[in-house]
Design an enzyme around this catalytic site. Structure first.
Site, short mmCIF file in Angstrom:
data_model
loop_
_atom_site.label_atom_id
_atom_site.label_comp_id
_atom_site.label_asym_id
_atom_site.label_seq_id
_atom_site.Cartn_x
_atom_site.Cartn_y
_atom_site.Cartn_z
N HIS A 112 -4.91 -1.21 -19.19
CA HIS A 112 -3.79 -2.13 -19.42
C HIS A 112 -3.93 -3.46 -18.67
O HIS A 112 -2.96 -3.99 -18.14
CB HIS A 112 -2.48 -1.46 -19.06
CG HIS A 112 -2.07 -0.35 -19.95
ND1 HIS A 112 -2.36 -0.33 -21.30
CD2 HIS A 112 -1.39 0.82 -19.70
CE1 HIS A 112 -1.87 0.80 -21.84
NE2 HIS A 112 -1.29 1.50 -20.89
N HIS A 183 4.89 -1.31 -24.39
CA HIS A 183 4.78 0.05 -23.86
C HIS A 183 6.17 0.65 -23.60
O HIS A 183 6.40 1.25 -22.55
CB HIS A 183 3.95 0.03 -22.57
CG HIS A 183 3.23 1.30 -22.29
ND1 HIS A 183 3.85 2.53 -22.30
CD2 HIS A 183 1.92 1.53 -21.95
CE1 HIS A 183 2.96 3.46 -21.99
NE2 HIS A 183 1.78 2.89 -21.78
N GLU A 320 2.41 3.06 -29.03
CA GLU A 320 1.85 1.76 -28.66
C GLU A 320 0.94 1.28 -29.79
O GLU A 320 -0.19 1.75 -29.93
CB GLU A 320 1.07 1.87 -27.35
CG GLU A 320 1.84 2.50 -26.20
CD GLU A 320 0.91 3.06 -25.15
OE1 GLU A 320 0.04 2.31 -24.65
OE2 GLU A 320 1.02 4.26 -24.84
#
Length: 355
Positions: A112, A183, A320
């Site tokens: 991420h 997210h 996601e």
């Protein structure tokens, strides 16, 4: 106290300076009375209040102060993740023969966007009207190891059809890689409900990407048919989540990319979730090629959530929408490269109805 919303959020608890920049809570409303609450720290979706069979339900879990978000065990609650959402193996990739090294923050991999990804920075916010919030961020050349100055814009829109649309644009001045997602952690039974095992899930995907024990895909997709990964027909999330397979054991549940059965690059149906407790149905539409199903497997239940709720493992699920993990190292996957002069554009829509 400044509480005049269905989510019972105190805006004063979000009004702080972080990294010398002003942070606050923004509220979107529509004609139906739904609400979305967003902070410009990490462009995080803090709360999403939608109609349910008994009134109104907050379907997103998270925190009710900026300090709780800063201290949270779950750094990605509701956040925009980037510069590269999901994982890049060993934190290494190459562009045009030049190798780039990223911070490793998830086992042996980069997750991420690294140590301080887009989820942890302060975005510049501009509330365009009652139902639209625009957020901008400039990621500097070399930030978290990524090449190119990258200008990113995210817009949240709460439509009068009870849809939350999340749109993205980005431009770079050097070749780079880009994978953006939201997210949000959803529990359609409401913030404080402790399990999504009873949620009925459908995913529009006949194939998924199996991973190694570090959550990096092998490369080749495999059929979901005949496996506990199969959500082509509606099934409860908890029905097969504890089956004794490497894929579920390594991840402690679902944490896998599904390859969507839709036209590439076009907005299409990705997934549908329903809570039998509230009768809320959430449909997800995206133009991205995949969706990562994550069932909150690593939540501990120790941290303080909104209104003192505790979030044990599997108290929420994430859908996601994104490109595939480790795409910069797997040329057979759809490309995540962004070049100067190109405009990255994407949109994902979360649509809520009551069944």
């Amino acid at each position: 106290m400044n509480i005049n919303n269905k989510a019972r959020l105190d805006a004063a608890r979000f009004a702080e300076k972080v990294d010398g920049k002003e942070v606050r809570l923004y509220t979107l409303t529509n004609k139906c009375g739904a609400e979305a609450h967003i902070t410009n720290l990490g462009a995080k979706l803090v709360s999403l209040v939608v109609p349910s069979k008994d009134g109104w339900t907050d379907v997103v879990i998270g925190h009710d102060s900026i300090q709780d978000y800063i201290r949270s065990e779950e750094a990605y609650f509701g956040a925009i993740c980037g510069r590269y959402a999901n994982r890049i193996a060993k934190g290494i990739f190459s562009i045009d023969g030049q190798t780039y090294h990223l911070p490793v923050n998830n086992g042996p991999n980069s997750l991420h966007g690294g140590i301080k990804g887009f989820n942890a920075v302060v975005w510049t916010a501009n509330q365009l009207d009652d139902n639209r919030l625009q957020l901008k961020y400039q990621s500097a050349d070399g930030e978290e190891g990524y090449p190119g100055n990258l200008d990113v814009t995210v817009c949240y829109t709460l439509t009068d059809d009870n849809e939350l649309a999340v749109s993205y644009t980005a431009e770079t001045d050097k070749p780079t890689v880009l994978n953006l997602t939201n997210h949000a952690y959803f529990n359609l039974s409401g913030n404080g409900d402790t399990s999504i095992a009873d949620h009925i899930l459908t995913i529009n995907a006949r194939e998924y990407l199996p991973t190694d024990e570090t959550a990096i895909p092998y490369g080749k997709a495999e059929p979901v048919a005949g496996t506990p990964m199969d959500f082509t027909e509606p099934v409860s999330v908890g029905l097969r989540i504890d089956e004794d397979t490497d894929q579920l054991r390594w991840a402690r549940g679902y944490d896998h990319t599904y390859i969507l059965d839709k036209e590439p690059g076009k907005l299409g149906f990705a997934a549908c979730v329903r809570s039998p407790k509230t009768s809320i149905v959430m449909e997800v539409y995206t133009d991205q090629p995949g969706v990562q199903l994550y069932t909150g497997n690593w939540m501990s239940g120790n941290m303080r959530g909104k209104h003192d709720a505790r979030y044990p493992a599997r108290a929420a699920l994430c859908l996601e929408t994104q490109h595939f993990p480790d795409s910069p190292n797997k040329p057979e996957y759809p490309s995540t490269r962004l070049n100067p002069g190109e405009l990255f554009e994407s949109v994902t829509v979360f649509k809520f109805t009551v069944e």
